[in-house]
Design an enzyme around this catalytic site. Structure first.
Site, mmCIF file in Angstrom:
data_model
loop_
_atom_site.group_PDB
_atom_site.id
_atom_site.type_symbol
_atom_site.label_atom_id
_atom_site.label_comp_id
_atom_site.label_asym_id
_atom_site.label_seq_id
_atom_site.Cartn_x
_atom_site.Cartn_y
_atom_site.Cartn_z
ATOM 1 N N CYS A 139 -0.228 -9.024 -9.452
ATOM 2 C CA CYS A 139 -0.278 -7.585 -9.225
ATOM 3 C C CYS A 139 -0.460 -7.260 -7.747
ATOM 4 C CB CYS A 139 -1.412 -6.967 -10.032
ATOM 5 S SG CYS A 139 -1.289 -5.165 -10.179
ATOM 6 N N ASP B 48 -10.856 -5.575 -17.286
ATOM 7 C CA ASP B 48 -11.092 -5.783 -15.862
ATOM 8 C C ASP B 48 -12.582 -5.615 -15.571
ATOM 9 O OD1 ASP B 48 -10.587 -6.192 -13.176
ATOM 10 O OD2 ASP B 48 -9.707 -4.231 -12.814
#
Length: 219
Positions: free
Chosen positions: A8, A131
């Site tokens: 990412c 996360d």
């Protein structure tokens, strides 16, 4: 089922090409100006065309409005939207209906109590990303290089596909997958030499480590 590997916060042709050549399944592009990984629509158009058909293109946004999402979708042509803000279940449903794209909802985790919203999101989202919860004074919700206690997910019973992120690197990805039994891993700061600057060797090392983890799990 094979482990999905997502790189990412890609922002240059060089690092995107490295991620693709090394076998990344998903490539993420950040559209959130406080992030050092934020890219313009012009850059997104170029990188999106290079990634087309080679990996799943992920557009990461944080509490974006419809006009912003429309511009991103028109430019990047993403395969999935990653919603990394405080979007509600109703907002997820609206986005899916309006734009017709799969949605991955990021859920910040610190303790088991943080899993309370999970059933609602799981009823709408196509994928969940767990996360690390950002500190209260943080200016952005992710990409901070911090891990969370993976044992929070140890006994998770979730039919929906899920990934883990937050402080992952080539050194700890095996343990993260072993504990969480996640079907995918997502890395950003763990493959950078400085905030927002990806390191080709670290990208390659992370993908190698993730693939090695997968091989051990199927033995």
């Amino acid at each position: 089922m094979s482990l999905l590997v997502k790189i990412c916060g890609l922002s240059t042709r060089e690092t995107l090409d490295v991620a693709l050549a090394a076998g990344a399944d998903m490539v993420g592009f950040v559209f959130f100006s406080p992030s050092p990984r934020h890219i313009s629509l012009e850059v997104a158009r170029d990188l999106g065309s290079r990634a087309k058909g080679r990996a799943v293109k992920v557009a990461l946004t944080v509490d974006a409005d419809d006009a912003t999402l429309e511009n991103i979708i028109e430019t990047l042509r993403p395969d999935i939207l990653q919603l990394h803000g405080k979007e509600t279940v109703a907002r997820l449903r609206d986005i899916k209906q309006k734009f017709g794209l799969p949605v991955m909802k990021a859920l910040p985790v610190e303790t088991v109590a943080d899993l309370a919203p999970l059933p609602g999101y799981a009823g709408v989202a196509d994928r969940i990303l767990f996360d690390a919860r950002a500190p209260k004074d943080a200016t952005r919700p992710g990409g901070l290089g911090a891990t969370f206690d993976w044992h929070v997910l140890e006994n998770l019973d979730l039919a929906l596909p899920y990934m883990v992120s937050g402080g992952l690197s080539a050194d700890n990805v095996a343990e993260a997958v072993r504990v969480t039994r996640a079907g995918g891993v997502d890395v950003s700061s763990g493959v950078e030499r400085s905030p927002g600057i990806k390191d080709p060797e670290l990208i390659r090392a992370f993908i190698r480590a993730a693939r090695a983890t997968q091989e051990l799990m199927v033995r």
